[in-house]
Design a protein around this motif. Structure first.
Motif, PDB file in Angstrom:
ATOM      1  N   LEU A 218       0.856  -1.184   0.000  1.00  0.00           N
ATOM      2  CA  LEU A 218       0.000   0.000   0.000  1.00  0.00           C
ATOM      3  C   LEU A 218       0.893   1.235   0.000  1.00  0.00           C
ATOM      4  CD1 LEU A 218      -2.366  -1.197   2.882  1.00  0.00           C
ATOM      5  CD2 LEU A 218      -2.857  -1.355   0.442  1.00  0.00           C
ATOM      6  N   VAL A 219       0.606   2.207  -0.861  1.00  0.00           N
ATOM      7  CA  VAL A 219       1.398   3.436  -0.959  1.00  0.00           C
ATOM      8  C   VAL A 219       0.491   4.622  -0.654  1.00  0.00           C
ATOM      9  CG1 VAL A 219       2.829   4.892  -2.452  1.00  0.00           C
ATOM     10  CG2 VAL A 219       2.922   2.395  -2.682  1.00  0.00           C
ATOM     11  N   SER A 220       0.911   5.469   0.297  1.00  0.00           N
ATOM     12  CA  SER A 220       0.093   6.624   0.690  1.00  0.00           C
ATOM     13  C   SER A 220      -0.076   7.587  -0.470  1.00  0.00           C
ATOM     14  CB  SER A 220       0.747   7.371   1.851  1.00  0.00           C
ATOM     15  OG  SER A 220       0.958   6.535   2.956  1.00  0.00           O
ATOM     16  N   LYS A 221      -1.310   8.054  -0.656  1.00  0.00           N
ATOM     17  CA  LYS A 221      -1.533   9.071  -1.683  1.00  0.00           C
ATOM     18  C   LYS A 221      -1.304  10.483  -1.137  1.00  0.00           C
ATOM     19  CE  LYS A 221      -6.501  10.018  -1.089  1.00  0.00           C
ATOM     20  NZ  LYS A 221      -7.839   9.961  -1.723  1.00  0.00           N
ATOM     21  N   ASN A 222      -1.303  10.639   0.184  1.00  0.00           N
ATOM     22  CA  ASN A 222      -1.198  11.963   0.805  1.00  0.00           C
ATOM     23  C   ASN A 222       0.205  12.241   1.310  1.00  0.00           C
ATOM     24  OD1 ASN A 222      -1.507   9.992   2.865  1.00  0.00           O
ATOM     25  ND2 ASN A 222      -2.158  11.564   4.331  1.00  0.00           N
ATOM     26  N   ALA A 223       1.214  11.881   0.522  1.00  0.00           N
ATOM     27  CA  ALA A 223       2.604  12.104   0.915  1.00  0.00           C
ATOM     28  C   ALA A 223       3.343  12.808  -0.214  1.00  0.00           C
ATOM     29  CB  ALA A 223       3.285  10.774   1.223  1.00  0.00           C
ATOM     30  N   PRO A 224       4.275  13.708   0.132  1.00  0.00           N
ATOM     31  CA  PRO A 224       5.092  14.350  -0.915  1.00  0.00           C
ATOM     32  C   PRO A 224       5.873  13.297  -1.691  1.00  0.00           C
ATOM     33  CG  PRO A 224       5.362  15.462   1.205  1.00  0.00           C
ATOM     34  CD  PRO A 224       4.619  14.197   1.483  1.00  0.00           C
ATOM     35  N   GLN A 247       0.417  -4.593  -5.448  1.00  0.00           N
ATOM     36  CA  GLN A 247       0.046  -3.283  -4.928  1.00  0.00           C
ATOM     37  C   GLN A 247      -1.459  -3.081  -4.994  1.00  0.00           C
ATOM     38  OE1 GLN A 247       1.966   0.088  -6.784  1.00  0.00           O
ATOM     39  NE2 GLN A 247       0.823   1.568  -5.553  1.00  0.00           N
ATOM     40  N   PHE A 248      -2.036  -2.705  -3.853  1.00  0.00           N
ATOM     41  CA  PHE A 248      -3.437  -2.304  -3.792  1.00  0.00           C
ATOM     42  C   PHE A 248      -3.477  -0.777  -3.821  1.00  0.00           C
ATOM     43  CE2 PHE A 248      -5.880  -6.056  -1.669  1.00  0.00           C
ATOM     44  CZ  PHE A 248      -5.333  -6.926  -2.603  1.00  0.00           C
ATOM     45  N   ARG A 249      -4.270  -0.212  -4.707  1.00  0.00           N
ATOM     46  CA  ARG A 249      -4.367   1.232  -4.866  1.00  0.00           C
ATOM     47  C   ARG A 249      -5.732   1.726  -4.388  1.00  0.00           C
ATOM     48  NH1 ARG A 249      -1.281  -0.956  -8.903  1.00  0.00           N
ATOM     49  NH2 ARG A 249       0.456   0.281  -9.713  1.00  0.00           N
ATOM     50  N   SER A 250      -5.791   3.026  -4.121  1.00  0.00           N
ATOM     51  CA  SER A 250      -7.091   3.630  -3.839  1.00  0.00           C
ATOM     52  C   SER A 250      -7.763   3.941  -5.168  1.00  0.00           C
ATOM     53  CB  SER A 250      -6.916   4.921  -3.027  1.00  0.00           C
ATOM     54  OG  SER A 250      -6.131   5.860  -3.744  1.00  0.00           O
ATOM     55  N   GLY A 251      -9.056   4.119  -5.137  1.00  0.00           N
ATOM     56  CA  GLY A 251      -9.774   4.479  -6.356  1.00  0.00           C
ATOM     57  C   GLY A 251     -10.594   3.340  -6.915  1.00  0.00           C
ATOM     58  N   LYS A 252     -10.980   3.500  -8.164  1.00  0.00           N
ATOM     59  CA  LYS A 252     -11.917   2.583  -8.796  1.00  0.00           C
ATOM     60  C   LYS A 252     -11.333   1.187  -8.998  1.00  0.00           C
ATOM     61  CE  LYS A 252     -14.831   2.127 -12.915  1.00  0.00           C
ATOM     62  NZ  LYS A 252     -15.213   2.750 -14.214  1.00  0.00           N
ATOM     63  N   ASP A 253     -10.062   1.102  -9.360  1.00  0.00           N
ATOM     64  CA  ASP A 253      -9.413  -0.188  -9.629  1.00  0.00           C
ATOM     65  C   ASP A 253      -8.267  -0.405  -8.642  1.00  0.00           C
ATOM     66  OD1 ASP A 253     -10.924  -1.072 -11.940  1.00  0.00           O
ATOM     67  OD2 ASP A 253      -9.964   0.587 -13.021  1.00  0.00           O
ATOM     68  N   PRO A 254      -8.534  -0.974  -7.478  1.00  0.00           N
ATOM     69  CA  PRO A 254      -7.493  -1.145  -6.468  1.00  0.00           C
ATOM     70  C   PRO A 254      -6.363  -2.069  -6.921  1.00  0.00           C
ATOM     71  CG  PRO A 254      -9.495  -2.299  -5.838  1.00  0.00           C
ATOM     72  CD  PRO A 254      -9.844  -1.451  -7.013  1.00  0.00           C
ATOM     73  N   VAL A 255      -6.689  -3.059  -7.751  1.00  0.00           N
ATOM     74  CA  VAL A 255      -5.669  -3.905  -8.358  1.00  0.00           C
ATOM     75  C   VAL A 255      -5.820  -3.747  -9.865  1.00  0.00           C
ATOM     76  CG1 VAL A 255      -4.747  -6.236  -8.607  1.00  0.00           C
ATOM     77  CG2 VAL A 255      -5.784  -5.537  -6.445  1.00  0.00           C
ATOM     78  N   ASP A 311     -14.522  -6.752  -0.796  1.00  0.00           N
ATOM     79  CA  ASP A 311     -14.948  -6.924   0.595  1.00  0.00           C
ATOM     80  C   ASP A 311     -13.892  -6.410   1.566  1.00  0.00           C
ATOM     81  OD1 ASP A 311     -16.602  -8.115   2.786  1.00  0.00           O
ATOM     82  OD2 ASP A 311     -14.826  -9.397   2.993  1.00  0.00           O
ATOM     83  N   VAL A 312     -12.635  -6.790   1.353  1.00  0.00           N
ATOM     84  CA  VAL A 312     -11.596  -6.398   2.304  1.00  0.00           C
ATOM     85  C   VAL A 312     -11.258  -4.916   2.189  1.00  0.00           C
ATOM     86  CG1 VAL A 312      -9.546  -6.833   0.873  1.00  0.00           C
ATOM     87  CG2 VAL A 312      -9.434  -7.231   3.345  1.00  0.00           C
ATOM     88  N   LEU A 313     -11.460  -4.324   1.008  1.00  0.00           N
ATOM     89  CA  LEU A 313     -11.143  -2.908   0.826  1.00  0.00           C
ATOM     90  C   LEU A 313     -12.238  -1.982   1.327  1.00  0.00           C
ATOM     91  CD1 LEU A 313      -9.429  -2.815  -2.689  1.00  0.00           C
ATOM     92  CD2 LEU A 313      -8.359  -2.684  -0.447  1.00  0.00           C
ATOM     93  N   ASP A 314     -13.366  -2.517   1.690  1.00  0.00           N
ATOM     94  CA  ASP A 314     -14.482  -1.693   2.150  1.00  0.00           C
ATOM     95  C   ASP A 314     -14.272  -1.331   3.621  1.00  0.00           C
ATOM     96  OD1 ASP A 314     -16.848  -0.391   2.571  1.00  0.00           O
ATOM     97  OD2 ASP A 314     -18.079  -2.218   2.645  1.00  0.00           O
TER      98      ASP A 314
END
Length: 504
Positions: A218-224, A247-255, A311-314
């Motif tokens: 997992l990679v933070s989206k709120n980091a410089p 890598q699991f991402r935030s947004g519509k397509d996590p993988v 399910d796990v990302l919810d």
């Protein structure tokens, strides 16, 4: 003989061409079907099993050498069943976090003594400075916990859980620049191409969850985004592709490429996978390449993940109390705080190795301003993860790790004032901490000199850190090996000692 007893054959001119001409690379490219096969490489071999048992699922598919290696695992009773590694990319300053140096206040602006530096290498960014002026921390420290551990005012939430932490102030690395240093921490070698820690753990120990990868990133989206992160940091290197991190991402397509294409309902996906398996057997008869069989297993895992991942990302179903614990950012998917909640959920699902990356710690200038933001974004959620795991009974067999690739210099890079300074890279000593399974809680281990420039007691090399991590997982680092190009490789190369004083 009944035709059903015959080996499967597809009779057509096209498949005759496949038998004769199609090389491995073209086959894999042309049959990938957009299911993200490369990023799903680690999903093979997740057969549910007892953690203490040998790995028959992988041992049967490996060569004789790997078979013996995998059957011997675990080498000793594991204290940790799973790992969550909070990687602070960029190199957090030990001066502003855990390594309290009060004597520096009286040395503000004075030149770093040659007797301390000892001719040690400087980066190209500060080698041409006319002076190396000492910069004391602009932040206060206080003592916390039963042992009076010193913690910076920037980490008030971490200070509350300090009795759960095993703080190591005497880590040291061999790399002075970011890319080789991060690569060293993640793979045991400064040069790209070696398997990552999570891949080694996946190779040796596998997973109990057959619907999720054993190694998730997992990679933070709120980091410089001061220093880039490359997928090879969680790659499989020369290990088979099934062991790499996903890598699991935030947004519509996590993988990536896991979701069905727009307009496709997926009803015939199982049938499609069945036909792919038949094509795969044809290809395997031609070349006998195990990566061909691995590829179809990846498709099948992707099919199962289409149900398990949403399910796990919810995390929206989490109670308000959880969001209050992890902080206001935790409601925003993809932030460090939200990723900490997701990490806890993945650990509950028995994912073996979860790695969080949070960039932005490379403070060459305006360090006080930058590190205030970094600590604000990470401190509460980090401490909350410890609290959350502990009250769920997971901390006792989950190893939590926090730290970056190196430390920072005592001298200022560029402008110097009591409230404005920067620090360069410093691999000679830096601080990391561990918590949970098998480590001594409330321990502060190792010492640096008054300038936090050299280690004066209990040095811990990166290879020692890796050896200790594997030991906690029940693995002898000298025995977890993989034969590649005629040589037996391991995470710790030909180095490393378990640091027994860190163990409970």
């Amino acid at each position: 003989m009944d035709h059903h007893d015959e080996p499967f054959r597809i009779h057509s001119p096209e498949f005759d061409v496949l038998h004769r001409q199609l090389d491995r690379r073209n086959f894999l490219v042309q049959t990938s079907l957009g299911l993200g096969a490369l990023s799903l490489g680690s999903l093979l071999g997740c057969t549910k099993r007892d953690r203490s048992a040998p790995r028959p699922d992988m041992a049967e598919k490996a060569g004789n050498f790997e078979t013996e290696i995998l059957k011997a695992l675990p080498h000793l009773a594991p204290k940790a069943k799973r790992v969550v590694y909070l990687f602070m990319s960029g190199g957090p300053s030990q001066f502003e976090t855990f390594d309290y140096k009060p004597k520096l206040v009286d040395l503000f602006g004075k030149e770093l003594p040659d007797s301390v530096r000892k001719g040690q290498r400087l980066t190209g960014m500060s080698a041409n400075q006319s002076a190396l002026p000492i910069a004391p921390s602009a932040f206060r420290f206080n003592q916390y916990g039963t042992n009076g551990t010193w913690v910076s005012e920037l980490l008030p939430h971490t200070a509350k859980v300090v009795d759960d932490l095993c703080i190591v102030k005497s880590l040291y690395s061999e790399a002075i620049n970011h890319d080789p240093a991060i690569t060293f921490l993640q793979t045991g070698n400064q040069l790209p191409g070696r398997p990552s820690i999570g891949s080694w753990v996946n190779y040796g120990l596998g997973s109990m969850n057959e619907n999720l990868p054993a190694f998730i990133v997992l990679v933070s989206k709120n980091a410089p985004k001061d220093q880039p992160l490359y997928a090879r940091l969680w790659g499989n290197g020369f290990l088979p592709s099934r062991y790499q991190g996903v890598q699991f991402r935030s947004g519509k397509d996590p993988v990536l490429f896991l979701s069905n294409p727009e307009g496709y309902d997926g009803e015939d996906r199982a049938e499609m996978l069945d036909y792919l398996a038949k094509i795969n057997r044809v290809q395997n008869e031609v070349y006998g390449d195990p990566e061909v069989e691995a590829r179809i297993a990846q498709y099948e895992m992707a099919y199962r993940m289409q149900t398990s991942v949403p399910d796990v990302l919810d995390i929206e179903a989490e109670p308000d109390e959880i969001f209050d614990l992890y902080g206001p950012d935790s409601r925003d998917s993809g932030t460090y705080a939200a990723n900490c909640i997701l990490a806890r959920k993945l650990l509950e699902k028995d994912v073996k190795f979860v790695q969080l990356y949070h960039q932005g710690w490379d403070n060459h200038g305006q360090l006080p301003k930058g590190i205030v933001r970094q600590c604000k974004d990470t401190d509460q959620a980090t401490a909350a993860l410890i609290v959350d795991l502990k009250r769920r009974g997971l901390l006792e067999d989950t190893l939590v790790i926090w730290g970056g690739e190196f430390g920072r210099t005592v001298y200022s890079q560029g402008q110097l004032s009591p409230q404005d300074y920067g620090r360069d890279h410093h691999p000679r000593c830096f601080t990391m901490w561990m918590a949970g399974a098998g480590v001594k809680a409330g321990l502060s281990f190792g010492e640096t000199d008054d300038f936090s420039y050299n280690i004066v007691k209990d040095p811990v090399h990166v290879h020692d850190f890796h050896a200790t991590l594997l030991h906690l997982l029940g693995v002898d680092h000298e025995k977890l090996v993989y034969k590649f190009q005629g040589r037996r490789f391991r995470l710790t190369d030909v180095h490393g000692q378990v640091v027994h004083p860190l163990l409970a």
